[in-house]
Design an enzyme around this catalytic site. Structure first.
Site: not given
Ligand code: SAH
Ligand code: SF4
Length: 398
Positions: A129, A136, A140, A143, A200-201, A232, A254-256, A331, A374
């Protein structure tokens, strides 16, 4: 038990950072060779040799490269570095997951940067990974990386060398020793898959991430199949089709959330590109087929997005898109107010999704004990003010 190894193989602080050869595409490497004085007729051969040493053999030292004349090796070594970050720390989780903190040296006015890379071994595969930015720009709310300010984009070399350095540490190049302090896959290659799911994105650092992934996918480079590379994104809609066209890798979204009001809060980029636009971009993702599905990531947040009605809406929304759904138990990280959904709630949600034809969707959390799961990544790098950078200019990375 968690093991922490500090400053594994750190570079002496007195050595200033030279430009890295790793991460240069063939044209840029040829230009570097021309600058070093290699005659035109030899450029192609030399460039192939260097690619072989760097990517197929995993060499981090010009003196290994015995099929290149000694003079040329010396000239190259005087100007360039083969390219490895300093390993600030390595942690090994009880489940074999490894997390590295890599330090990328300061250069060309960009500050030194600490990035995290995570290795997840399973019995038949090993997934790496990789991070694309330090911090970033997006926020979100669930995150951890989102709470760290954006520091800078990583260069293509800094992205590629996360793969090289990780593979070197786990002995994934010919003749290298494999560590015995944690389980590894029972496979020929220790790293079989690369996912851009670290810090990062990635679509906000498009060119560098693309160049790095083209080297990862090049049969003369790191030779990963494009089906084993996944980007992702939180939903940078205008770049999705271009990414597909220019790289042909797999895509994860990353739909959520299944409603705009909630997604606006959880993944604020949704205010700019709402669900409809995002799903339209997915429908048109180049080379999408039943054999090449898009993965939709859905984090399970207790009482927020985890009801059976939302599971049914998820299935409805994805109708017609060749898709996989990945339910990610949330997480936790210090300071967050979110909680992970109860196991029964996740099972009920998963059942609805399963019955609609999506297989085994719950992602087992890995490396939680070392904050490697994650969304738990957050390096200590913060943006350094310009005055401090000027003061530090000329100083070696430390
Ligand atoms: N920035 C990109 C890729 C990195 S995050 C993105 O957002 O897609 C990788 C994945 O972990 C994403 O789906 C993100 O939404 C998810 N994620 C972020 N924080 C999390 C957390 N605390 N618990 C579980 N998944 C998380
Ligand atoms: Fe950035 Fe991905 Fe975390 Fe959103 S989930 S803050 S885009 S790293």
């Amino acid at each position: 038990m968690t093991m922490i190894l500090d400053s594994v193989g750190s570079r002496p602080a007195s050595v200033p950072a030279r430009p890295w050869l790793a991460g240069l595409d063939r044209a840029a490497l040829s230009a570097a060779l021309t600058e070093t004085g290699v005659p035109e007729r030899q450029i192609r051969m030399r460039s192939e040799q260097l690619w072989r040493w760097i990517y197929a053999r995993g060499s981090d030292d010009f003196s290994d490269m015995t099929d290149i004349a000694r003079d040329l090796r010396d000239q190259l070594a005087a100007r360039y570095d083969v390219g490895r970050p300093e390993i600030v720390s390595e942690q090994v989780s009880t489940d074999g997951t490894r997390k590295w903190l890599f330090r990328m040296p300061a250069r060309d006015g960009a500050p030194a940067a600490d990035v995290e890379t995570v290795y997840i071994p399973e019995h038949d595969r090993g997934t790496l990974c990789v991070s694309s930015q330090v911090g970033c720009t997006l926020t979100c709310t669930f995150c951890h990386t989102g709470t760290q300010k954006w520091v800078r984009n990583l260069t293509s070399g800094e992205i590629v060398t996360q793969i090289l350095a990780a593979r070197q540490r786990i002995g994934d190049f010919p003749g290298m020793t494999r560590p015995d302090d944690g389980p590894l896959p029972d496979a020929e290659r220790m790293v079989t898959n690369v996912v851009l799911m670290g810090m990062g994105e990635p679509l906000y650092n498009f060119d560098a991430v693309r160049d790095a992934m083209l080297i990862a996918a090049d049969p003369g480079g790191l030779a990963f199949s494009r089906r084993r590379i996944t980007l992702s994104t939180s939903g940078v809609v205008p770049e999705i089709a271009r990414w597909g066209r220019e790289t042909g890798t797999m895509l994860a979204i990353s739909l959520h959330a299944v409603r705009d009001e909630l997604r606006d809060v959880l993944v604020p980029i949704n205010k700019r590109w709402p669900l409809k636009d995002l799903l339209d971009a997915c429908r048109h993702y180049p080379s999408l087929s039943n054999a090449r599905r898009i993965t939709f990531e859905y984090v399970m947040l207790k009482g927020i997005n985890d009801s059976p009605a939302e599971a049914r809406e998820l299935v409805r929304l994805l109708k017609g898109i060749p898709a996989k759904i990945n339910l990610i138990p949330f997480n936790p990280w210090p300071g967050t107010e979110y909680e992970c959904s109860d196991w029964e709630t996740i099972e009920t949600f998963a059942d609805i999704v399963n019955r609609a034809g999506y297989a085994s969707p719950v992602r087992t959390p890995r490396g939680r004990d070392i904050m490697a799961a994650c969304g738990q990544l957050k390096s200590a790098s913060e943006r350094v003010p310009a005055w401090k950078l000027r003061e530090e200019a000329g100083e070696p990375a430390h």
